[in-house]
Enzyme design. Structure first.
Site, mmCIF file in Angstrom:
data_model
loop_
_atom_site.group_PDB
_atom_site.id
_atom_site.type_symbol
_atom_site.label_atom_id
_atom_site.label_comp_id
_atom_site.label_asym_id
_atom_site.label_seq_id
_atom_site.Cartn_x
_atom_site.Cartn_y
_atom_site.Cartn_z
ATOM 1 N N ASP A 11 0.870 -1.173 0.000
ATOM 2 C CA ASP A 11 0.000 0.000 0.000
ATOM 3 C C ASP A 11 0.912 1.230 0.000
ATOM 4 O OD1 ASP A 11 0.910 0.206 2.610
ATOM 5 O OD2 ASP A 11 -1.068 0.099 3.542
ATOM 6 N N CYS A 68 3.324 -3.217 4.013
ATOM 7 C CA CYS A 68 2.445 -2.123 4.433
ATOM 8 C C CYS A 68 3.137 -1.440 5.609
ATOM 9 C CB CYS A 68 1.035 -2.620 4.758
ATOM 10 S SG CYS A 68 0.892 -3.751 6.155
ATOM 11 N N THR A 70 2.973 -2.042 8.840
ATOM 12 C CA THR A 70 3.463 -3.010 9.833
ATOM 13 C C THR A 70 3.627 -4.424 9.280
ATOM 14 O OG1 THR A 70 1.188 -3.549 10.412
ATOM 15 C CG2 THR A 70 2.257 -1.795 11.696
ATOM 16 N N HIS A 101 9.496 -24.380 8.167
ATOM 17 C CA HIS A 101 8.474 -25.087 8.948
ATOM 18 C C HIS A 101 7.058 -24.854 8.432
ATOM 19 C CE1 HIS A 101 11.065 -25.610 12.862
ATOM 20 N NE2 HIS A 101 11.698 -25.992 11.753
ATOM 21 N N HIS A 136 6.399 -31.274 9.418
ATOM 22 C CA HIS A 136 5.796 -29.983 9.070
ATOM 23 C C HIS A 136 4.751 -30.145 7.973
ATOM 24 C CE1 HIS A 136 8.798 -28.317 11.643
ATOM 25 N NE2 HIS A 136 9.772 -28.826 10.893
HETATM 26 C C1 RB5 Z 1 -1.912 2.412 6.555
HETATM 27 O O1 RB5 Z 1 -1.938 3.614 7.234
HETATM 28 C C2 RB5 Z 1 -1.624 1.272 7.554
HETATM 29 O O2 RB5 Z 1 -2.694 1.089 8.403
HETATM 30 C C3 RB5 Z 1 -1.308 -0.004 6.796
HETATM 31 O O3 RB5 Z 1 -0.215 0.218 5.971
HETATM 32 C C4 RB5 Z 1 -0.911 -1.220 7.616
HETATM 33 O O4 RB5 Z 1 0.078 -0.911 8.550
HETATM 34 C C5 RB5 Z 1 -1.989 -2.025 8.173
HETATM 35 O O5 RB5 Z 1 -1.762 -3.098 8.767
#
Ligand code: RB5
Length: 151
Positions: A11, A68, A70, A101, A136
């Site tokens: 994203d 993204c 996180t 695994h 596994h």
């Molecule tokens: C976008 O702001 C953020 O929420 C997205 O990139 C991500 O971290 C969601 O898990």
């Protein structure tokens, strides 16, 4: 048609790291195919998670990498696609074990949570890893059965 290119997706919050990964892999002779996004405009990560996870689950691409903020949202969304095994990894050991695994086929990374150098090392560990099979494989069969039972 199947090819050996790694599917990439992000994203807006993962765009910069995704581009860095594409450059890094290209320098190492690894082909990639970018399924978006391609600008910093705000977009919804499930759209790109689905595109990459589908490309991998139907066998068009062997492996995928999603970025993204996180990695968490991407992994939640990608794992809704049948046959996708997406793993958020924050270090090389997790990446290696996700392949060895869990036979993970999609790596999810967080641009806001990982330094660039660590992220590239995680990518290398993931792509260099291999499924160990054995016990596994039995566990993966059970995951597949969960998927079948939940339709
Ligand atoms: C976008 O702001 C953020 O929420 C997205 O990139 C991500 O971290 C969601 O898990």
């Amino acid at each position: 048609m199947a090819d050996r290119a790694i599917a990439l997706g992000s994203d807006h919050a993962g765009l910069r790291l995704k581009r860095e990964i594409a450059r890094h892999l290209s320098e190492r002779g690894v082909a990639t195919v970018d399924l978006g996004t391609d600008s910093e405009d705000s977009v919804d990560y499930p759209d790109f998670a689905a595109a990459v996870a589908r490309a991998v689950s139907i066998g068009r691409q062997p492996l995928g990498i999603l970025v993204c903020g996180t990695g968490i949202g991407m992994s939640i969304a990608a794992n809704k696609i049948r046959g996708a095994r997406a793993a958020v990894c924050a270090n090389e050991l997790e990446a290696r074990l996700a392949r060895a695994h869990n036979d993970a086929n999609v790596l999810c990374l967080g641009e806001r949570t990982l330094g660039g150098a660590v992220a590239l090392a995680v990518v290398d560990a993931f792509l260099g890893g291999a499924f160990e099979g054995g016990r596994h494989a039995r566990r993966l069969e059970k995951i597949k059965a969960l998927e079948e039972a939940d339709t």
